[in-house]
Scaffold this motif. Structure first.
Motif, PDB file in Angstrom:
ATOM      1  N   CYS A 196       0.833  -1.210   0.000  1.00  0.00           N
ATOM      2  CA  CYS A 196       0.000   0.000   0.000  1.00  0.00           C
ATOM      3  C   CYS A 196       0.865   1.256   0.000  1.00  0.00           C
ATOM      4  O   CYS A 196       1.813   1.377   0.780  1.00  0.00           O
ATOM      5  CB  CYS A 196      -0.927   0.014   1.211  1.00  0.00           C
ATOM      6  N   THR A 197       0.509   2.179  -0.879  1.00  0.00           N
ATOM      7  CA  THR A 197       1.161   3.477  -0.928  1.00  0.00           C
ATOM      8  C   THR A 197       0.352   4.460  -0.080  1.00  0.00           C
ATOM      9  O   THR A 197      -0.770   4.157   0.339  1.00  0.00           O
ATOM     10  CB  THR A 197       1.221   3.995  -2.374  1.00  0.00           C
ATOM     11  N   PRO A 198       0.905   5.654   0.185  1.00  0.00           N
ATOM     12  CA  PRO A 198       0.112   6.658   0.900  1.00  0.00           C
ATOM     13  C   PRO A 198      -1.226   6.941   0.210  1.00  0.00           C
ATOM     14  O   PRO A 198      -2.233   7.179   0.887  1.00  0.00           O
ATOM     15  CB  PRO A 198       1.028   7.881   0.887  1.00  0.00           C
ATOM     16  N   LEU A 199      -1.247   6.882  -1.124  1.00  0.00           N
ATOM     17  CA  LEU A 199      -2.504   7.135  -1.840  1.00  0.00           C
ATOM     18  C   LEU A 199      -3.523   6.038  -1.551  1.00  0.00           C
ATOM     19  O   LEU A 199      -4.721   6.309  -1.421  1.00  0.00           O
ATOM     20  CB  LEU A 199      -2.239   7.246  -3.348  1.00  0.00           C
ATOM     21  N   HIS A 200      -3.087   4.794  -1.464  1.00  0.00           N
ATOM     22  CA  HIS A 200      -3.991   3.715  -1.080  1.00  0.00           C
ATOM     23  C   HIS A 200      -4.657   4.034   0.259  1.00  0.00           C
ATOM     24  O   HIS A 200      -5.871   3.862   0.431  1.00  0.00           O
ATOM     25  CB  HIS A 200      -3.236   2.379  -0.948  1.00  0.00           C
ATOM     26  N   LEU A 201      -3.839   4.504   1.228  1.00  0.00           N
ATOM     27  CA  LEU A 201      -4.370   4.778   2.557  1.00  0.00           C
ATOM     28  C   LEU A 201      -5.341   5.958   2.539  1.00  0.00           C
ATOM     29  O   LEU A 201      -6.396   5.921   3.195  1.00  0.00           O
ATOM     30  CB  LEU A 201      -3.226   5.077   3.532  1.00  0.00           C
ATOM     31  N   ALA A 202      -4.997   7.002   1.783  1.00  0.00           N
ATOM     32  CA  ALA A 202      -5.867   8.181   1.726  1.00  0.00           C
ATOM     33  C   ALA A 202      -7.208   7.848   1.083  1.00  0.00           C
ATOM     34  O   ALA A 202      -8.269   8.221   1.591  1.00  0.00           O
ATOM     35  CB  ALA A 202      -5.168   9.299   0.951  1.00  0.00           C
ATOM     36  N   VAL A 203      -7.167   7.117  -0.030  1.00  0.00           N
ATOM     37  CA  VAL A 203      -8.415   6.754  -0.720  1.00  0.00           C
ATOM     38  C   VAL A 203      -9.219   5.779   0.128  1.00  0.00           C
ATOM     39  O   VAL A 203     -10.444   5.884   0.238  1.00  0.00           O
ATOM     40  CB  VAL A 203      -8.112   6.152  -2.109  1.00  0.00           C
ATOM     41  N   GLY A 204      -8.539   4.829   0.738  1.00  0.00           N
ATOM     42  CA  GLY A 204      -9.230   3.868   1.585  1.00  0.00           C
ATOM     43  C   GLY A 204      -9.936   4.529   2.748  1.00  0.00           C
ATOM     44  O   GLY A 204     -10.954   4.024   3.241  1.00  0.00           O
ATOM     45  N   ARG A 205      -9.442   5.680   3.190  1.00  0.00           N
ATOM     46  CA  ARG A 205     -10.079   6.428   4.271  1.00  0.00           C
ATOM     47  C   ARG A 205     -11.021   7.499   3.741  1.00  0.00           C
ATOM     48  O   ARG A 205     -11.522   8.331   4.502  1.00  0.00           O
ATOM     49  CB  ARG A 205      -9.003   7.065   5.167  1.00  0.00           C
ATOM     50  N   GLN A 206     -11.224   7.509   2.452  1.00  0.00           N
ATOM     51  CA  GLN A 206     -12.120   8.466   1.797  1.00  0.00           C
ATOM     52  C   GLN A 206     -11.704   9.911   2.097  1.00  0.00           C
ATOM     53  O   GLN A 206     -12.546  10.796   2.288  1.00  0.00           O
ATOM     54  CB  GLN A 206     -13.563   8.243   2.257  1.00  0.00           C
ATOM     55  N   ASP A 207     -10.408  10.133   2.144  1.00  0.00           N
ATOM     56  CA  ASP A 207      -9.883  11.463   2.456  1.00  0.00           C
ATOM     57  C   ASP A 207      -9.484  12.156   1.159  1.00  0.00           C
ATOM     58  O   ASP A 207      -8.353  12.034   0.683  1.00  0.00           O
ATOM     59  CB  ASP A 207      -8.677  11.330   3.394  1.00  0.00           C
ATOM     60  N   ALA A 262      -9.060  15.347   0.489  1.00  0.00           N
ATOM     61  CA  ALA A 262      -8.093  16.439   0.607  1.00  0.00           C
ATOM     62  C   ALA A 262      -6.655  15.912   0.558  1.00  0.00           C
ATOM     63  O   ALA A 262      -5.817  16.430  -0.184  1.00  0.00           O
ATOM     64  CB  ALA A 262      -8.339  17.211   1.901  1.00  0.00           C
ATOM     65  N   VAL A 263      -6.377  14.877   1.339  1.00  0.00           N
ATOM     66  CA  VAL A 263      -5.028  14.305   1.353  1.00  0.00           C
ATOM     67  C   VAL A 263      -4.743  13.603   0.029  1.00  0.00           C
ATOM     68  O   VAL A 263      -3.639  13.713  -0.520  1.00  0.00           O
ATOM     69  CB  VAL A 263      -4.860  13.324   2.536  1.00  0.00           C
ATOM     70  N   ALA A 264      -5.749  12.885  -0.506  1.00  0.00           N
ATOM     71  CA  ALA A 264      -5.568  12.199  -1.785  1.00  0.00           C
ATOM     72  C   ALA A 264      -5.248  13.205  -2.883  1.00  0.00           C
ATOM     73  O   ALA A 264      -4.384  12.960  -3.745  1.00  0.00           O
ATOM     74  CB  ALA A 264      -6.817  11.399  -2.144  1.00  0.00           C
ATOM     75  N   ASN A 265      -5.904  14.337  -2.850  1.00  0.00           N
ATOM     76  CA  ASN A 265      -5.661  15.379  -3.851  1.00  0.00           C
ATOM     77  C   ASN A 265      -4.240  15.911  -3.745  1.00  0.00           C
ATOM     78  O   ASN A 265      -3.554  16.098  -4.766  1.00  0.00           O
ATOM     79  CB  ASN A 265      -6.660  16.515  -3.668  1.00  0.00           C
ATOM     80  N   LEU A 266      -3.764  16.136  -2.516  1.00  0.00           N
ATOM     81  CA  LEU A 266      -2.404  16.629  -2.317  1.00  0.00           C
ATOM     82  C   LEU A 266      -1.385  15.611  -2.821  1.00  0.00           C
ATOM     83  O   LEU A 266      -0.381  15.970  -3.446  1.00  0.00           O
ATOM     84  CB  LEU A 266      -2.179  16.905  -0.825  1.00  0.00           C
ATOM     85  N   LEU A 267      -1.638  14.337  -2.577  1.00  0.00           N
ATOM     86  CA  LEU A 267      -0.733  13.298  -3.060  1.00  0.00           C
ATOM     87  C   LEU A 267      -0.723  13.238  -4.587  1.00  0.00           C
ATOM     88  O   LEU A 267       0.346  13.096  -5.202  1.00  0.00           O
ATOM     89  CB  LEU A 267      -1.141  11.939  -2.481  1.00  0.00           C
ATOM     90  N   CYS A 268      -1.905  13.344  -5.185  1.00  0.00           N
ATOM     91  CA  CYS A 268      -1.978  13.313  -6.657  1.00  0.00           C
ATOM     92  C   CYS A 268      -1.262  14.510  -7.260  1.00  0.00           C
ATOM     93  O   CYS A 268      -0.555  14.389  -8.269  1.00  0.00           O
ATOM     94  CB  CYS A 268      -3.441  13.285  -7.101  1.00  0.00           C
ATOM     95  N   GLN A 269      -1.414  15.682  -6.641  1.00  0.00           N
ATOM     96  CA  GLN A 269      -0.731  16.874  -7.132  1.00  0.00           C
ATOM     97  C   GLN A 269       0.787  16.735  -7.009  1.00  0.00           C
ATOM     98  O   GLN A 269       1.540  17.383  -7.752  1.00  0.00           O
ATOM     99  CB  GLN A 269      -1.199  18.102  -6.360  1.00  0.00           C
ATOM    100  N   SER A 270       1.207  15.895  -6.092  1.00  0.00           N
ATOM    101  CA  SER A 270       2.642  15.676  -5.894  1.00  0.00           C
ATOM    102  C   SER A 270       3.170  14.534  -6.754  1.00  0.00           C
ATOM    103  O   SER A 270       4.321  14.114  -6.602  1.00  0.00           O
ATOM    104  CB  SER A 270       2.926  15.381  -4.413  1.00  0.00           C
ATOM    105  N   GLY A 271       2.333  14.030  -7.649  1.00  0.00           N
ATOM    106  CA  GLY A 271       2.787  13.033  -8.612  1.00  0.00           C
ATOM    107  C   GLY A 271       2.570  11.591  -8.228  1.00  0.00           C
ATOM    108  O   GLY A 271       3.216  10.692  -8.795  1.00  0.00           O
ATOM    109  N   ASN A 281     -16.885   7.027  -4.134  1.00  0.00           N
ATOM    110  CA  ASN A 281     -16.800   8.395  -3.609  1.00  0.00           C
ATOM    111  C   ASN A 281     -16.501   9.354  -4.755  1.00  0.00           C
ATOM    112  O   ASN A 281     -15.435   9.317  -5.356  1.00  0.00           O
ATOM    113  CB  ASN A 281     -15.702   8.467  -2.545  1.00  0.00           C
ATOM    114  N   GLU A 282     -17.471  10.247  -5.064  1.00  0.00           N
ATOM    115  CA  GLU A 282     -17.334  11.117  -6.224  1.00  0.00           C
ATOM    116  C   GLU A 282     -16.162  12.084  -6.094  1.00  0.00           C
ATOM    117  O   GLU A 282     -15.509  12.417  -7.083  1.00  0.00           O
ATOM    118  CB  GLU A 282     -18.630  11.892  -6.447  1.00  0.00           C
ATOM    119  N   ASP A 283     -15.918  12.566  -4.868  1.00  0.00           N
ATOM    120  CA  ASP A 283     -14.798  13.486  -4.674  1.00  0.00           C
ATOM    121  C   ASP A 283     -13.470  12.791  -4.961  1.00  0.00           C
ATOM    122  O   ASP A 283     -12.546  13.400  -5.519  1.00  0.00           O
ATOM    123  CB  ASP A 283     -14.796  14.010  -3.234  1.00  0.00           C
ATOM    124  N   ILE A 284     -13.402  11.517  -4.588  1.00  0.00           N
ATOM    125  CA  ILE A 284     -12.183  10.745  -4.854  1.00  0.00           C
ATOM    126  C   ILE A 284     -12.084  10.427  -6.340  1.00  0.00           C
ATOM    127  O   ILE A 284     -11.022  10.582  -6.952  1.00  0.00           O
ATOM    128  CB  ILE A 284     -12.167   9.444  -4.036  1.00  0.00           C
TER     129      ILE A 284
END
Length: 360
Positions: free
Chosen positions: A295-306, A308-317, A337-340
């Motif tokens: 699991c990457t940090p993005l896996h954890l952020a999406v799995g928690r339906q977060d 905001a954090v998922a967006n920051l990770l995606c913006q960071s590549g 989750n539509e936001d995700i």
């Protein structure tokens, strides 16, 4: 460290603990007079305790175990301890001039300097527990370096205790005299771990200020029995100032804790701590670092339906198509989750390694 993160304190071998060396120290007193300064008349630190600084009564907070048998007892008070060191200081002043007929230390002085309680505490441990900075600083001048590193029955050195109680001036004197930063207590914590656990940034800065980066490497990489380094603890406790200090001192941003392989970035994501996530990413943390289960940090952020954090990770590549050991991508964990889902452009979605664009 085993993935189970089992506590190793109970399994620590006796030879790993610093021996009190009392017998050898008695002979050292005969050959080498204590360093001067114990009776110089230095003013006692009368500054009031800063907000949030723990009192002596809090020394045992959060644990059922006592730090020393004499703590809080009527038979051993700060005043009585201070009287003992004052007597010793006056005597050592008279024989500290290096005269050829310099007398040997008295039996009373030897007893004072070599006393160890049934809990393994030296007089220096006790002085720190009682938060008597003046007394402790006198003892640091009197005691040779090896005695400063004696560990009590809980494997705590005086530096552990001074850090726990946020006695920065005592921490400074101990480090300046050469006290070890690497010794671990019964939980595997170094004094720097203790500072990061409790948020004592001033103590951590004092502890690391005059230490070379080479000597700090083993301290920064040391894991306690839960598999956590100092940076992991600072992140878990949302201590952003400490995180910055550790990064400045060369802490590995991608170091994995010993139980599941989480990096500090994984921990910050789990805490939904946007400031810590942003800080780690700005300093160069690996956005795609994988845990032991993939699991990457993005896996954890999406799995928690977060989002905001998922967006920051995606913006960071962050790579949206990396799979964990269960063969899931971060998108697979979005759960509608539509936001995700909005973070994942549809032309980036692949099925069996092929783009879905133009398939239909």
């Amino acid at each position: 460290m085993a993935s189970g993160g089992c506590r190793k304190g109970d399994q620590m071998e006796e030879q790993g603990r610093t021996d009190s060396g009392i017998d050898s120290y008695r002979s050292m007193l005969k050959d080498e007079p204590p360093c001067g300064g114990a009776g110089t008349g230095t003013e006692r630190d009368s500054n009031p305790r800063s907000p949030g600084e723990p009192s002596g009564d809090k020394l045992c907070a959060g644990t059922e175990e006592r730090l020393d048998s004499a703590y809080g007892s009527a038979s051993l008070s700060v005043d009585s301890l201070s009287e003992m060191v004052q007597d010793c200081s006056v005597s050592t002043q008279h024989r500290g001039a290096g005269a050829p007929d310099e007398p040997e230390p008295s039996d009373q002085e030897e007893s004072f300097l070599t006393t160890i309680t049934e809990d393994g505490d030296t007089m220096l441990h006790l002085a720190i527990i009682h938060e008597d900075k003046y007394f402790a600083q006198q003892l640091i001048q009197i005691f040779p370096k090896d005695v400063l590193d004696i560990q009590n029955n809980l494997y705590q050195t005086p530096l552990h205790l001074a850090t726990y109680l946020s006695l920065c001036s005592v921490v400074h004197d101990l480090v300046a005299k050469g006290a070890s930063l690497e010794l671990q207590d019964q939980d595997g914590n170094t004094p720097l771990h203790v500072a990061c656990q409790h948020g004592w940034a001033d103590c951590a800065a004092t502890m690391t200020r005059e230490v070379s980066s080479t000597k700090l490497v083993p301290v920064l990489e040391a894991q306690n029995w839960r598999g956590l380094t100092c940076l992991h603890l600072a992140t878990l406790n949302r201590q952003h100032q400490l995180m910055k200090l550790l990064m400045k001192k060369g802490a590995d941003l991608n170091i994995q804790e010993g139980t599941s392989g989480k990096t500090p970035l994984h921990l910050a994501v789990e805490l939904r701590d946007l400031q810590a996530v942003n800080l780690l990413l700005q300093r160069g943390a690996d956005v795609d670092a994988a845990m032991f289960n993939g699991c990457t940090p993005l896996h954890l952020a999406v799995g928690r339906q977060d989002a905001a954090v998922a967006n920051l990770l995606c913006q960071s590549g962050a790579d949206t198509m990396l799979r964990n050991m269960e063969d899931d991508t971060a998108l697979d964990l979005a759960d509608g989750n539509e936001d995700i889902l909005a973070l994942f452009p549809f032309d980036d979605i692949h099925i069996s390694g092929r783009s879905v664009v133009g398939v239909f």
